[in-house]
Design a protein around this motif. Sequence first.
Motif, PDB file in Angstrom:
ATOM      1  N   ASN A  25     -34.204 -50.303 -18.290  1.00 44.55           N
ATOM      2  CA  ASN A  25     -33.455 -51.507 -17.932  1.00 44.55           C
ATOM      3  C   ASN A  25     -32.405 -51.797 -19.012  1.00 44.55           C
ATOM      4  OD1 ASN A  25     -33.190 -54.621 -18.413  1.00 44.55           O
ATOM      5  ND2 ASN A  25     -33.671 -54.381 -16.253  1.00 44.55           N
ATOM      6  N   VAL A  26     -31.211 -52.176 -18.589  1.00 47.12           N
ATOM      7  CA  VAL A  26     -30.111 -52.351 -19.545  1.00 47.12           C
ATOM      8  C   VAL A  26     -30.416 -53.410 -20.603  1.00 47.12           C
ATOM      9  CG1 VAL A  26     -28.799 -54.071 -18.200  1.00 47.12           C
ATOM     10  CG2 VAL A  26     -27.588 -52.477 -19.698  1.00 47.12           C
ATOM     11  N   ASN A  27     -31.251 -54.380 -20.272  1.00 51.08           N
ATOM     12  CA  ASN A  27     -31.597 -55.430 -21.239  1.00 51.08           C
ATOM     13  C   ASN A  27     -32.855 -55.110 -22.040  1.00 51.08           C
ATOM     14  OD1 ASN A  27     -29.492 -57.410 -20.916  1.00 51.08           O
ATOM     15  ND2 ASN A  27     -30.296 -57.782 -18.871  1.00 51.08           N
TER      16      ASN A  27
ATOM     17  N   THR B   4     -27.541 -40.252 -14.299  1.00 49.29           N
ATOM     18  CA  THR B   4     -27.661 -40.501 -15.734  1.00 49.29           C
ATOM     19  C   THR B   4     -26.308 -40.378 -16.417  1.00 49.29           C
ATOM     20  OG1 THR B   4     -29.025 -40.051 -17.687  1.00 49.29           O
ATOM     21  CG2 THR B   4     -28.192 -38.131 -16.504  1.00 49.29           C
ATOM     22  N   ASP B   5     -26.276 -40.867 -17.653  1.00 47.86           N
ATOM     23  CA  ASP B   5     -25.060 -40.814 -18.465  1.00 47.86           C
ATOM     24  C   ASP B   5     -25.268 -39.862 -19.609  1.00 47.86           C
ATOM     25  OD1 ASP B   5     -22.871 -42.444 -17.705  1.00 47.86           O
ATOM     26  OD2 ASP B   5     -24.062 -44.234 -18.119  1.00 47.86           O
ATOM     27  N   ALA B   6     -24.223 -39.119 -19.936  1.00 51.57           N
ATOM     28  CA  ALA B   6     -24.256 -38.341 -21.179  1.00 51.57           C
ATOM     29  C   ALA B   6     -23.507 -39.080 -22.282  1.00 51.57           C
ATOM     30  CB  ALA B   6     -23.654 -36.965 -20.948  1.00 51.57           C
ATOM     31  N   HIS B   7     -22.658 -40.049 -21.907  1.00 48.19           N
ATOM     32  CA  HIS B   7     -21.924 -40.778 -22.958  1.00 48.19           C
ATOM     33  C   HIS B   7     -22.760 -41.914 -23.568  1.00 48.19           C
ATOM     34  CE1 HIS B   7     -19.929 -42.875 -19.255  1.00 48.19           C
ATOM     35  NE2 HIS B   7     -20.971 -43.593 -19.623  1.00 48.19           N
ATOM     36  N   LYS B   8     -23.991 -42.080 -23.097  1.00 44.14           N
ATOM     37  CA  LYS B   8     -24.856 -43.081 -23.720  1.00 44.14           C
ATOM     38  C   LYS B   8     -25.726 -42.382 -24.781  1.00 44.14           C
ATOM     39  CE  LYS B   8     -24.868 -46.791 -20.290  1.00 44.14           C
ATOM     40  NZ  LYS B   8     -23.876 -46.395 -19.289  1.00 44.14           N
ATOM     41  N   TRP B   9     -27.001 -42.174 -24.492  1.00 40.64           N
ATOM     42  CA  TRP B   9     -27.915 -41.675 -25.534  1.00 40.64           C
ATOM     43  C   TRP B   9     -27.551 -40.285 -26.087  1.00 40.64           C
ATOM     44  CZ3 TRP B   9     -33.792 -43.120 -24.751  1.00 40.64           C
ATOM     45  CH2 TRP B   9     -34.227 -43.810 -25.896  1.00 40.64           C
TER      46      TRP B   9
ATOM     47  N   VAL C  73     -33.196 -42.421  -8.600  1.00 40.61           N
ATOM     48  CA  VAL C  73     -33.432 -42.958  -9.951  1.00 40.61           C
ATOM     49  C   VAL C  73     -32.110 -43.324 -10.604  1.00 40.61           C
ATOM     50  CG1 VAL C  73     -34.324 -42.456 -12.267  1.00 40.61           C
ATOM     51  CG2 VAL C  73     -35.470 -41.491 -10.257  1.00 40.61           C
ATOM     52  N   ASP C  74     -31.995 -44.583 -11.061  1.00 45.18           N
ATOM     53  CA  ASP C  74     -30.912 -44.931 -11.979  1.00 45.18           C
ATOM     54  C   ASP C  74     -31.496 -44.820 -13.381  1.00 45.18           C
ATOM     55  OD1 ASP C  74     -28.949 -45.942 -13.566  1.00 45.18           O
ATOM     56  OD2 ASP C  74     -28.889 -47.939 -12.661  1.00 45.18           O
ATOM     57  N   GLY C  75     -31.132 -43.722 -14.041  1.00 46.44           N
ATOM     58  CA  GLY C  75     -31.667 -43.481 -15.387  1.00 46.44           C
ATOM     59  C   GLY C  75     -30.534 -43.298 -16.369  1.00 46.44           C
ATOM     60  N   ALA C  76     -29.608 -44.246 -16.359  1.00 45.79           N
ATOM     61  CA  ALA C  76     -28.362 -44.109 -17.119  1.00 45.79           C
ATOM     62  C   ALA C  76     -28.615 -43.650 -18.551  1.00 45.79           C
ATOM     63  CB  ALA C  76     -27.604 -45.430 -17.099  1.00 45.79           C
ATOM     64  N   PHE C  77     -29.572 -44.328 -19.219  1.00 45.67           N
ATOM     65  CA  PHE C  77     -29.910 -43.854 -20.571  1.00 45.67           C
ATOM     66  C   PHE C  77     -31.386 -43.501 -20.682  1.00 45.67           C
ATOM     67  CE2 PHE C  77     -31.716 -47.908 -22.134  1.00 45.67           C
ATOM     68  CZ  PHE C  77     -31.214 -48.777 -21.176  1.00 45.67           C
TER      69      PHE C  77
ATOM     70  N   VAL D  42     -32.214 -54.650 -10.807  1.00 43.11           N
ATOM     71  CA  VAL D  42     -31.354 -53.493 -10.577  1.00 43.11           C
ATOM     72  C   VAL D  42     -30.066 -53.649 -11.393  1.00 43.11           C
ATOM     73  CG1 VAL D  42     -30.333 -54.610  -8.528  1.00 43.11           C
ATOM     74  CG2 VAL D  42     -30.216 -52.134  -8.749  1.00 43.11           C
ATOM     75  N   HIS D  43     -29.529 -52.532 -11.905  1.00 42.91           N
ATOM     76  CA  HIS D  43     -28.259 -52.619 -12.649  1.00 42.91           C
ATOM     77  C   HIS D  43     -27.118 -52.866 -11.666  1.00 42.91           C
ATOM     78  CE1 HIS D  43     -24.835 -51.413 -15.191  1.00 42.91           C
ATOM     79  NE2 HIS D  43     -25.624 -51.854 -16.158  1.00 42.91           N
ATOM     80  N   VAL D  44     -26.187 -53.678 -12.115  1.00 43.01           N
ATOM     81  CA  VAL D  44     -25.083 -54.093 -11.255  1.00 43.01           C
ATOM     82  C   VAL D  44     -24.257 -52.901 -10.762  1.00 43.01           C
ATOM     83  CG1 VAL D  44     -23.534 -54.520 -13.231  1.00 43.01           C
ATOM     84  CG2 VAL D  44     -23.242 -55.822 -11.129  1.00 43.01           C
ATOM     85  N   SER D  45     -24.230 -51.816 -11.539  1.00 41.34           N
ATOM     86  CA  SER D  45     -23.440 -50.653 -11.120  1.00 41.34           C
ATOM     87  C   SER D  45     -24.072 -49.955  -9.918  1.00 41.34           C
ATOM     88  CB  SER D  45     -23.298 -49.658 -12.272  1.00 41.34           C
ATOM     89  OG  SER D  45     -24.543 -49.056 -12.534  1.00 41.34           O
ATOM     90  N   LEU D  46     -25.392 -50.039  -9.804  1.00 39.56           N
ATOM     91  CA  LEU D  46     -26.029 -49.438  -8.639  1.00 39.56           C
ATOM     92  C   LEU D  46     -25.694 -50.259  -7.395  1.00 39.56           C
ATOM     93  CD1 LEU D  46     -29.021 -47.372  -8.297  1.00 39.56           C
ATOM     94  CD2 LEU D  46     -29.012 -49.312  -6.764  1.00 39.56           C
TER      95      LEU D  46
ATOM     96  N   GLY E 269     -19.638 -41.163 -15.059  1.00 38.79           N
ATOM     97  CA  GLY E 269     -20.680 -41.975 -15.682  1.00 38.79           C
ATOM     98  C   GLY E 269     -21.739 -42.316 -14.654  1.00 38.79           C
ATOM     99  N   ALA E 270     -22.660 -43.197 -15.053  1.00 40.64           N
ATOM    100  CA  ALA E 270     -23.803 -43.495 -14.185  1.00 40.64           C
ATOM    101  C   ALA E 270     -23.386 -44.199 -12.893  1.00 40.64           C
ATOM    102  CB  ALA E 270     -24.827 -44.334 -14.931  1.00 40.64           C
ATOM    103  N   THR E 271     -22.314 -44.976 -12.945  1.00 40.17           N
ATOM    104  CA  THR E 271     -21.872 -45.653 -11.714  1.00 40.17           C
ATOM    105  C   THR E 271     -21.536 -44.598 -10.656  1.00 40.17           C
ATOM    106  OG1 THR E 271     -20.980 -47.441 -13.052  1.00 40.17           O
ATOM    107  CG2 THR E 271     -20.261 -47.343 -10.758  1.00 40.17           C
ATOM    108  N   MET E 272     -20.721 -43.613 -11.037  1.00 40.64           N
ATOM    109  CA  MET E 272     -20.355 -42.569 -10.073  1.00 40.64           C
ATOM    110  C   MET E 272     -21.527 -41.641  -9.782  1.00 40.64           C
ATOM    111  SD  MET E 272     -17.630 -43.106  -8.684  1.00 40.64           S
ATOM    112  CE  MET E 272     -17.429 -41.614  -7.739  1.00 40.64           C
TER     113      MET E 272
HETATM  114  C1  LIG Z   1     -29.318 -48.804 -16.044  1.00 36.68           C
HETATM  115  C2  LIG Z   1     -27.833 -48.576 -15.987  1.00 36.68           C
HETATM  116  N1  LIG Z   1     -27.293 -48.052 -14.875  1.00 36.68           N
HETATM  117  C3  LIG Z   1     -25.973 -47.819 -14.768  1.00 36.68           C
HETATM  118  C4  LIG Z   1     -25.106 -48.141 -15.792  1.00 36.68           C
HETATM  119  C5  LIG Z   1     -23.629 -47.903 -15.616  1.00 36.68           C
HETATM  120  O1  LIG Z   1     -23.187 -46.860 -16.446  1.00 36.68           O
HETATM  121  P1  LIG Z   1     -21.653 -46.457 -16.570  1.00 36.68           P
HETATM  122  O2  LIG Z   1     -20.967 -47.655 -17.170  1.00 36.68           O
HETATM  123  O3  LIG Z   1     -21.664 -45.289 -17.468  1.00 36.68           O
HETATM  124  O4  LIG Z   1     -21.128 -46.149 -15.219  1.00 36.68           O
HETATM  125  C6  LIG Z   1     -25.623 -48.692 -16.960  1.00 36.68           C
HETATM  126  C7  LIG Z   1     -24.727 -49.069 -18.060  1.00 36.68           C
HETATM  127  O5  LIG Z   1     -25.124 -49.618 -19.068  1.00 36.68           O
HETATM  128  C8  LIG Z   1     -27.021 -48.914 -17.065  1.00 36.68           C
HETATM  129  O6  LIG Z   1     -27.569 -49.419 -18.186  1.00 36.68           O
END
Ligand SMILES: Cc1ncc(COP(=O)(O)O)c(C=O)c1O
Length: 457
Positions: free
Chosen positions: A230-232, A284-289, A255-259, A181-185, A138-141
């Motif tokens: 942005n997640v929000n 980026t994530d494929a399990h999102k959008w 770039v954090d472009g998860a979705f 910034v997203h907490v996962s980054l 996922g985007a975290t990794m």
């Molecule tokens: C901007 C952004 N970055 C990273 C993530 C983390 O994604 P994941 O939970 O798939 O690792 C998210 C999750 O919502 C997100 O919105």
Amino acid sequence: MSSDTSLLDDVARRAAAYLTRARVRVVAPPAATVDAASRGLGGPLPAAPSDAREVVELLDRFAAPATVVNVAGRFYGFVNGGSLPASTAAAWLAAAWDQNAALRVMSPAAAVLEDVVLEWVRDLFGLPAETGGALVTGATMANFTGLAAARHALLERAGWDVENDGLFGAPPITVVVGDEVHVSLVKALGLVGFGRRRVQRVPVDEQGRMRADALPPLDNRTILCVQAGNVNTGAFDPARELSARAHDAGAWVHVDGAFGLWAVCSPRSRHLVEGFADADSWATDAHKWPNVAYDSGLALVRDAEALRGAMSTASAYFVPGEQREPSQYTPEMSRRARGVELWAALRSLGRTGLAELVDRTCDHAKAFADGLRAMGAEILNDVVINQVLASFGPPELTRAVIARIQQDGVCWCGGTEWQGRTAMRVSVSSWATTAEDVAMSLASMRRAVEECRSSVR
Ligand SMILES: Cc1ncc(COP(=O)(O)O)c(C=O)c1O
């Protein structure tokens, strides 16, 4: 031991029944159902083997009702996609194949599918053909992977071999992020050794976009992390300007472009992604959008050698061939063939399907924003993509409405704090969401607002 195909037929029947029931079931399971799952599935490890049929029956009886209905189009929490039919079906095939995708010799099919999906995604995102890539959870990794490649490249330029010598005593690297910034980054920064706190935060505007005018001085030992979606709020950083400033200084842009990066698939929203292709690495994530079955993320790195340098290993029992070896680009060695579901989802959608998915979910988000406004809510964000932030007034009222909606079970929305305001998040990320789902969900939201207004007053 011959394999029992009637067991798989039984599973197919149970899964189909689950998917049918998912349309009418409450979205989140009641606490009593979760307790029953703990009791029914727990207890000591059996001393003796169990029949596979009995194992499946237990899962279906106790675990299935304790799932959250993620597949039926009315789960709007976090940023969860549902799994497209082709992706779910492909996941079943992949489970039957049980491939280890570490090396081409272990699974030529998995390696070929990775080659193909990486080519498709590079093409969709407008990235050069030589861009390196990794399929991760996922985007975290993916953020971790991109940052590890950045760390390799910047320190190699400074004459430091970080993979062999570590970070102790290494030339310092500065990491710059936006304040939203997203907490996962931030977590990924900790994992890669840069430290969660050792970052420079840039002020943002009211949508959470990094302010280019507030960028600190950058140099060739800086990683600038920008955000697409942005997640929000769903907002996009001004990537073109930020990348140009960073590259003038010799910095690396991640770039954090998860979705959000997938907005590129739609001619209507493509303008939002302008400038993001100028970066050096992308997560980026494929399990999102794109609605690929969990779990599925992608890391892309313009300089494929930087990614390989960060991730590759050598051993006497592994002689890499001429072609791309998946595990030379990923944090893991053994891993499942997650390219199967990713390939299936993208192949089933095609370009127009991806564009329609993006547009449809964005339209539903706008309908939610209009419907919520009509019941007196304040929409805190510009609804530029599929994310809506609603406040019902005082924080305790907003929290009460969210709890009531969750309890009602027609749909599921979570809460957040946005720049000092308590808000409800509505993320429309599932292919399965219909206009009827939106109408049913808005009716449930209206009931919750009316009930809570009279009791919280
Ligand atoms: C901007 C952004 N970055 C990273 C993530 C983390 O994604 P994941 O939970 O798939 O690792 C998210 C999750 O919502 C997100 O919105």
